[in-house]
Design an enzyme around this catalytic site. Sequence first.
Site, PDB file in Angstrom:
ATOM      1  N   GLU A  59      28.766 -67.406  81.305  1.00 19.22           N
ATOM      2  CA  GLU A  59      28.154 -68.469  82.097  1.00 19.22           C
ATOM      3  C   GLU A  59      28.081 -69.830  81.410  1.00 19.22           C
ATOM      4  OE1 GLU A  59      24.888 -66.346  84.890  1.00 19.22           O
ATOM      5  OE2 GLU A  59      24.685 -65.918  82.751  1.00 19.22           O
ATOM      6  N   ARG A 102      15.065 -69.328  86.460  1.00 19.88           N
ATOM      7  CA  ARG A 102      16.027 -69.778  85.442  1.00 19.88           C
ATOM      8  C   ARG A 102      16.327 -71.262  85.576  1.00 19.88           C
ATOM      9  NH1 ARG A 102      19.940 -67.424  81.631  1.00 19.88           N
ATOM     10  NH2 ARG A 102      19.042 -65.360  82.012  1.00 19.88           N
TER      11      ARG A 102
END
Length: 800
Positions: free
Chosen positions: A755, A311
């Site tokens: 997030e 990621r």
Amino acid sequence: MTVAKPLPHDAAPLHVTGQARYVDDIPVPANCLHLAFGLSTVARGEVTAIELDAVRRAPGVVAVLTADDLPFANDVSPSVHDEPLLATGTVHYVGQPIFLVVAETHLAARKAARLGKIDYAERPAILTIEDALAADSRFEDGPIVWSKGDAAAALAGAKNRLQGSITMGGQEHFYLEGQAALALPQEAGDMLVHSSTQHPTEIQHKVAEAIGAPMNAVRVETRRMGGGFGGKESQGNALAVGCAVAARLTGRPCKMRYDRDDDMIITGKRHDFRIEYDVGYDDDGRIAGIEFRQYARCGWALDLSIPVADRAMLHADNAYNLPAARIESHRLKTNTQSATAYRGFGGPQGMLGIERVLDHIAHAMERDPYDVRRANFYADATGSAGAEAGPAPINEGRPVPADSDADLTSRGAPATAGRAPQPPKDAQTTPYHMAVEDFILNHLCDRLEQTSDYRSRRKAVAEWNAQNEVLKKGIALTPVKFGISFTLTHLNQAGALVHVYQDGSIHMNHGGTEMGQGLFQKVAQVAAASFGVDLASVKITATDTAKVPNTSATAASSGSDLNGMAVKAACDTIRDRIAEFLGERYQTRDVRFADNRVEVGGEVLTFAEAVKLAYENRVSLSATGYYKTPKIEWNRVAGKGRPFYYFAYGAAVTECVIDTLTGENRILRTDILHDCGTSLNPAIDIGQIEGGYVQGAGWLTTEELVWDDKGNLRTHAPSTYKIPACSDRPDIFNVALHDGRNREDTIYRSKAVGEPPFMLGISALMALSDAIAACGDSYPALDAPATAECILTTLDRVKT
């Protein structure tokens, strides 16, 4: 309609009055036992002798277990079975559990655990990124490389070129409620586990392996956590497994909780990174080509480091269209705590790398960094100003069936299977070849630039700095583009169970977990909207593996997306059954659910009356719901595909001031504009944005993890590890939601908000860099966390 209303958190009154029940608050039977680990005191070595007689003789001790005493699997890893519950002869970090004490009280267990005497054949520890590179200590065979275009050729042909690097530290989760678990043995060898976890199904799986039982013999329940931030995705496994093994052995309930020091010493943190870059750009600051080398310090076990590092690569572009890019990622193995999930899951680290690059380019060109950022933005999608349409109608928005390719992967085919999907021709694409179809940051940043008065404030900052020698100000506007979905495709699914009782009350359960983020309230609002009733009619119940099986972790910001759709599917099924029955009974197709009533042709029934009538006519009032995210497909080996369903966007302007004599600094003002699509609950979403920003700024400014040369974590308590306090919030803190809706068919066209706001805190580090740049001619190259000491050192370098 209950959806889109700014309602308070469902448990807010319980939180503020101390009535909210956490694992440690659950009343336990009088014969409950308590557990504590005996920990390694060296970072790397072989156990040559272990003497536990004093532990066994200690007051209140019932049993002491080592790896040899474990009856079945000795593993608590979430990935590749490389993380034993108790060390098997080799220790890999200071704080690794070696033995387990079972005692009558929590204090007795902790005291006894300190009496063990262990001898080691100590070996040189690999502690830093440099140590790991020198020893070639890594996970996977070598670096992972993803690319788009010919970065080397683009660099060679660029008019301008820069190289540099940035180091960023890890971060302690510092959840208010520490790790905790309670195991209650049931009849026939079954086990009930209460766990403070984001992933009840993983706890169920690991406990079942550890006690030699199938998963249907283990039930895991989680009502709430006092914070998680990713730290309870896998780190709770050890406590739950230890409790279950001890409960099976003794036949008595067993409970375990870490004290804060033990919690910080044992558990994993955010991955710290070093990112090196080589960038070529034109005279307008537009990037022609770039190469990144990302070095992630992963700790001693694999845990979730592979998807975290992936990621980071997936967010190496952030908001910027990179024509040619090469991203090289090293996942390094060290003798430190096994780094784990943390809010953003590698995204913040990757994003910070490209933000440093653009800041560096702007300094070299003597331009406003925001102008250089804007020159590199992706182009906005058509209709990005938020004018496409209003919220989805209340009786529409059923989950869209996946296309055939997405269906293949979501049934569990490996994420590397199949062809690499191709974006449309002439599409603007990320470095991993995903078309960016929903970009809105040009419009969003235009609005934030105006509402924050960025231009005039930047001029005022320059005037201040020209007149003040000691106190220097800085200001920065930075964007966020964050991908939403699990990158392991099969995790993008969710289930729900909904009952409607004959009095009209509704019982709702789903696979998501509540850790303070407001997921339960949002999903309850979805349920109430489906039935057209008040929120008070919906009972929110604890996450329970006996009710909804095979759940994914509440992570990747996907809790509302997945579970909201699953609950809506279940509610709509029941509602449609009632509507069909009433339509037949009253010979009409016009059946409406709203305002706690059901309108059937010309008749009006209360919702409770309609439900009772359906029950008396044998209509099923219970249903499961299921949802899987469509459109996603990802080939991580090739680094190509569509790993994300959509992107969430935001931007922040931060203004700060530093004391050039001491390095002390303050955030003076922050303005945020964030994209939540059509927000399910604006009040909760704004709270998430505020908290995310502060936590992100904390990571980059005050939260410093320090290990000594023996591998001991020296910052293992609030006295030595500084999270932001209330006084660290900006004096002026303006947060607004962007007007718009998700172009993808998410739950009521909302967007994830867990997030993405974390990375808005990057603007704080860039503002500090801007302030330091006012003190000299050379580029600050400010690393993170930018503590007062770091700022002072950087100032000395810039001034010389």
